[in-house]
Scaffold this motif. Structure first.
Motif: not given
Length: 424
Positions: A251-267
């Motif tokens: 259940y936490a997975f999409p929220y954590v993934h979204r938080a890292f995606a907000r950083l906007g760049h793999p670096m």
């Protein structure tokens, strides 16, 4: 009802299945060798990062400083590969399971480099996802050129089955995963006809792994012997408890993934994820790093050396590390670290109630965790079972079943229709 039985689709004759055998065996051996090569290179790099370098620098191998440095640096290096490599080292691993569409061959070098860096650097993910993608792409690319008359859909299925067989040490895992995937889909012929070539590929992959290296799941857990009455209520509590903890991460997975995606760049996302993983490693200790299989073997080697609180903390930290690693973009799978979490929960139950047998407790913990994380019922059951019993004989039996099935497929069954004819 009788007409339906009499008119069911006949099994494929042996002459239709036999030409699939050699391609399946070739894909099985090749897929296993790719898996073993990636694993060996990652192990050598891991030795350099976690033994040779800290020893040469006079730094503790698993000191807090070194964990933070190596895991953050791993995030930087994998981020660089994901950013610059063709195809960005494959799709976002958070969107993948045990199957994947074949990638372009140009994407594979970046994918495999990112996977090896991840395996060596310590993030809590396994090799299954990137290795399956690489093998499916290679089998698809080579199969279309060498045997263009075969359907394109054949090659990814063979590669997936072969890799699963190699990863889990038994082709039964591949057969069960594929049979689960076939549920509800229209099939031509009997189930075993559809599984014949994948089972051959899985058997070849598992046998090659067993001959070249020690089977992956030979963890050395103590034998459980005959079940005891106390084991039944124990596993009925442990498996659901592990599943509930796993569901919390799901259940936490999409929220954590979204938080890292907000950083906007793999670096940004991957180095940040590496830093968080370093902090989690400092909290949980070195056993909570890496994919988890070797660490499970070390964990169960002396189960009485840790308290229930310590074991529970390791399970929670490892699950958090799995959640972060899978969310921030590291290329890897979620099954192997889930095994560690489930095993640690089983050990926790044994430490709390010593009357609970160790092997059933560990198997139940693994079963519940894998059911929550993968939703693969057969795979979860088989993985939990082979933790307490070597799977080598299963590979031999699967190989033995291939010629026997060629003899019986398409022949009359020992069953008659209402008009007295033999059912095929």
């Amino acid at each position: 009802m009788a007409q339906d039985t009499a008119q069911q689709t006949p099994a494929a004759p042996a002459r239709a299945l036999l030409p699939l055998l050699l391609p399946a065996l070739a894909v099985g051996v090749g897929s296993s060798l790719v898996f073993l090569l990636v694993s060996r290179l990652a192990e050598e790099l891991q030795r350099v990062l976690w033994q040779n370098l800290p020893d040469a620098l006079g730094i503790g191998r698993y000191s807090v400083v070194w964990m933070l440095v190596v895991l953050t640096a791993t995030g930087v290096l994998v981020g660089l590969v994901v950013w610059k490599a063709p195809g960005h080292a494959g799709p976002d691993p958070a969107t993948l399971g045990l199957t994947a569409a074949p990638l372009r061959p140009a994407v594979l070098p970046g994918l495999l480099v990112a996977a090896m860096l991840m395996l060596a650097g310590g993030p809590s993910l396994g090799p299954e996802s990137p290795v399956i993608m690489a093998n499916a792409a290679l089998a698809f690319w080579l199969g279309r050129r060498l045997l263009p008359r075969r359907p394109d859909t054949l090659w990814p299925v063979l590669a997936e089955a072969a890799t699963i067989g190699a990863l889990f040490g038994t082709p039964v895992a591949a057969a069960l995963v594929l049979s689960e995937a076939l549920t509800g889909r229209p099939m031509k012929g009997a189930l075993w006809d559809n599984l014949f070539a994948p089972l051959a590929a899985g058997a070849a992959g598992a046998t090659t792994t067993a001959l070249v290296a020690r089977p992956t799941f030979a963890l050395g857990l103590p034998r459980s012997g005959h079940p005891r009455w106390t084991d039944l209520p124990a596993v009925l509590v442990i498996a659901p408890a592990a599943a509930l903890l796993g569901l919390a991460a799901v259940y936490a997975f999409p929220y954590v993934h979204r938080a890292f995606a907000r950083l906007g760049h793999p670096m940004l996302a991957l180095p940040a994820g590496g830093l968080v993983l370093g902090l989690l490693g400092a909290l949980g200790g070195p056993l909570t790093l890496f994919k988890g299989l070797s660490e499970v073997a070390e964990l169960v080697r002396d189960p009485e050396s840790r308290t229930a609180g310590q074991l529970a903390a390791m399970a929670v930290v490892k699950l958090a590390a799995l959640l972060v690693a899978a969310s921030c973009g590291f290329r890897g799978g979620r099954i192997f670290p889930s095994v560690f979490v489930g095993a640690a929960l089983g050990l926790t139950a044994h430490a709390l109630v010593p009357a609970v047998s160790l092997a059933p407790a560990v198997a139940a913990g693994v079963l519940g965790m894998l059911l929550a994380v993968t939703r693969q019922g057969w795979l979860s059951l088989l993985t939990a079972a082979i933790l307490v019993s070597p799977p080598t004989v299963l590979a031999l039996l699967c190989i033995a079943s291939l010629p026997a099935w060629l003899l019986v497929t398409g022949r009359p069954q020992m069953q008659l229709s209402q008009d007295g004819r033999a059912i095929r």
